[in-house]
Design a protein around this motif. Structure first.
Motif, PDB file in Angstrom:
ATOM      1  N   ASP A   1       3.593  11.101  -2.133  1.00 13.59           N
ATOM      2  CA  ASP A   1       3.214  11.903  -0.966  1.00 13.59           C
ATOM      3  C   ASP A   1       1.822  12.521  -1.123  1.00 13.59           C
ATOM      4  OD1 ASP A   1       5.646  11.331   0.225  1.00 13.59           O
ATOM      5  OD2 ASP A   1       6.567  13.243  -0.327  1.00 13.59           O
ATOM      6  N   THR A   2       1.523  13.021  -2.306  1.00 20.62           N
ATOM      7  CA  THR A   2       0.227  13.659  -2.555  1.00 20.62           C
ATOM      8  C   THR A   2      -0.907  12.639  -2.428  1.00 20.62           C
ATOM      9  OG1 THR A   2       1.259  15.290  -4.004  1.00 20.62           O
ATOM     10  CG2 THR A   2      -1.129  14.982  -4.231  1.00 20.62           C
ATOM     11  N   GLU A   3      -0.717  11.461  -3.012  1.00 13.99           N
ATOM     12  CA  GLU A   3      -1.751  10.426  -2.939  1.00 13.99           C
ATOM     13  C   GLU A   3      -1.985   9.975  -1.495  1.00 13.99           C
ATOM     14  OE1 GLU A   3      -1.130   8.302  -7.296  1.00 13.99           O
ATOM     15  OE2 GLU A   3       0.271   7.858  -5.663  1.00 13.99           O
ATOM     16  N   ARG A   4      -0.909   9.827  -0.721  1.00 15.24           N
ATOM     17  CA  ARG A   4      -1.076   9.449   0.689  1.00 15.24           C
ATOM     18  C   ARG A   4      -1.890  10.484   1.440  1.00 15.24           C
ATOM     19  NH1 ARG A   4       4.013   6.981  -0.148  1.00 15.24           N
ATOM     20  NH2 ARG A   4       5.150   8.915   0.218  1.00 15.24           N
ATOM     21  N   LYS A   5      -1.619  11.767   1.188  1.00 17.17           N
ATOM     22  CA  LYS A   5      -2.364  12.823   1.860  1.00 17.17           C
ATOM     23  C   LYS A   5      -3.833  12.807   1.432  1.00 17.17           C
ATOM     24  CE  LYS A   5      -2.550  17.699   3.034  1.00 17.17           C
ATOM     25  NZ  LYS A   5      -3.771  17.415   3.756  1.00 17.17           N
TER      26      LYS A   5
ATOM     27  N   PHE B   1       0.807  -1.216   0.000  1.00 17.16           N
ATOM     28  CA  PHE B   1       0.000   0.000   0.000  1.00 17.16           C
ATOM     29  C   PHE B   1       0.843   1.271   0.000  1.00 17.16           C
ATOM     30  CE2 PHE B   1      -2.563   3.222   2.358  1.00 17.16           C
ATOM     31  CZ  PHE B   1      -3.564   3.387   1.419  1.00 17.16           C
ATOM     32  N   VAL B   2       1.498   1.565   1.093  1.00 17.42           N
ATOM     33  CA  VAL B   2       2.147   2.867   1.289  1.00 17.42           C
ATOM     34  C   VAL B   2       3.157   3.188   0.194  1.00 17.42           C
ATOM     35  CG1 VAL B   2       3.650   4.193   2.842  1.00 17.42           C
ATOM     36  CG2 VAL B   2       1.736   2.875   3.773  1.00 17.42           C
TER      37      VAL B   2
ATOM     38  N   ILE C   1      -5.650  10.280   0.238  1.00 20.33           N
ATOM     39  CA  ILE C   1      -6.335   9.108   0.796  1.00 20.33           C
ATOM     40  C   ILE C   1      -6.595   9.310   2.283  1.00 20.33           C
ATOM     41  CG2 ILE C   1      -6.012   6.672   1.406  1.00 20.33           C
ATOM     42  CD1 ILE C   1      -4.793   6.314  -1.398  1.00 20.33           C
ATOM     43  N   GLY C   2      -5.606   9.798   3.014  1.00 19.09           N
ATOM     44  CA  GLY C   2      -5.793  10.059   4.439  1.00 19.09           C
ATOM     45  C   GLY C   2      -6.906  11.056   4.694  1.00 19.09           C
ATOM     46  N   ASP C   3      -6.918  12.142   3.936  1.00 18.52           N
ATOM     47  CA  ASP C   3      -7.945  13.170   4.113  1.00 18.52           C
ATOM     48  C   ASP C   3      -9.334  12.659   3.724  1.00 18.52           C
ATOM     49  OD1 ASP C   3      -5.936  14.885   4.937  1.00 18.52           O
ATOM     50  OD2 ASP C   3      -5.898  16.053   3.065  1.00 18.52           O
ATOM     51  N   VAL C   4      -9.424  11.939   2.624  1.00 16.82           N
ATOM     52  CA  VAL C   4     -10.722  11.431   2.163  1.00 16.82           C
ATOM     53  C   VAL C   4     -11.313  10.486   3.197  1.00 16.82           C
ATOM     54  CG1 VAL C   4     -11.816   9.886   0.470  1.00 16.82           C
ATOM     55  CG2 VAL C   4     -10.338  11.756  -0.311  1.00 16.82           C
ATOM     56  N   PHE C   5     -10.521   9.537   3.682  1.00 15.03           N
ATOM     57  CA  PHE C   5     -11.084   8.562   4.612  1.00 15.03           C
ATOM     58  C   PHE C   5     -11.280   9.121   6.004  1.00 15.03           C
ATOM     59  CE2 PHE C   5     -10.356   5.936   1.017  1.00 15.03           C
ATOM     60  CZ  PHE C   5     -11.556   5.251   0.992  1.00 15.03           C
TER      61      PHE C   5
END
Length: 155
Positions: free
Chosen positions: A134-138, A128-129, A140-144
């Motif tokens: 970096d942008t995608e991780r942010k 996953f990670v 996904i974190g914000d959306v969920f």
């Protein structure tokens, strides 16, 4: 009164939804299998041990723990019973509230968690990670975070 037509998903929405459903199922299945094969733990059991380990005294009220791991109280009770049988967790009555029950991580449970954590984190990274920038991780974190906030408020 006429029935309103559903808001059908457009191709981009359908693509996102279908890939999320399949991807999260495959990811959870793989992480569960890796933990089970290497450490005899399910992903759900591991999450309980982690949540307890994050508490200063390695204890948490069962009702709060159920909320944290997104499980019904009944389901959590069964999981904790299995963890108790393996000596990983014990239950204690709350001294200030005769109805409250704590789940407590045992020393053995903490040792098992410490052995499992590096392998689990390796899987989380590999599957996953490390596939995200970096942008995608942010994102996904914000959306969920928004999804959790909305669904918890709706409960």
């Amino acid at each position: 009164m006429a029935e309103q037509e559903p808001r059908w998903l457009d191709p981009a929405e359908w693509h996102a939804w279908r890939n999320y459903i399949a991807g999260q199922a495959l990811l959870a299945g793989r992480l569960n299998r890796e933990l089970s094969d290497r450490h005899g733990l399910s992903l759900a059991d591991y999450e309980i041990l982690v949540r307890l380990s994050e508490q200063q005294d390695h204890r948490m009220r069962m009702s709060l723990l159920a909320d944290e791991v997104v499980a019904s109280k009944s389901r959590l009770s069964h999981q904790v019973s299995r963890l108790e049988a393996d000596g990983l967790v014990r239950r204690e009555l709350c001294p200030s509230d005769g109805r409250g029950v704590f789940a407590v991580l045992t020393d053995h449970g903490f040792e098992v968690l410490q052995r499992a954590a590096p392998d689990h984190l390796e899987g989380v990274r590999a599957h996953f990670v490390d596939l995200l920038d970096d942008t995608e991780r942010k994102v996904i974190g914000d959306v969920f975070e928004r999804v959790q906030t909305k669904l918890r408020a709706d409960s």
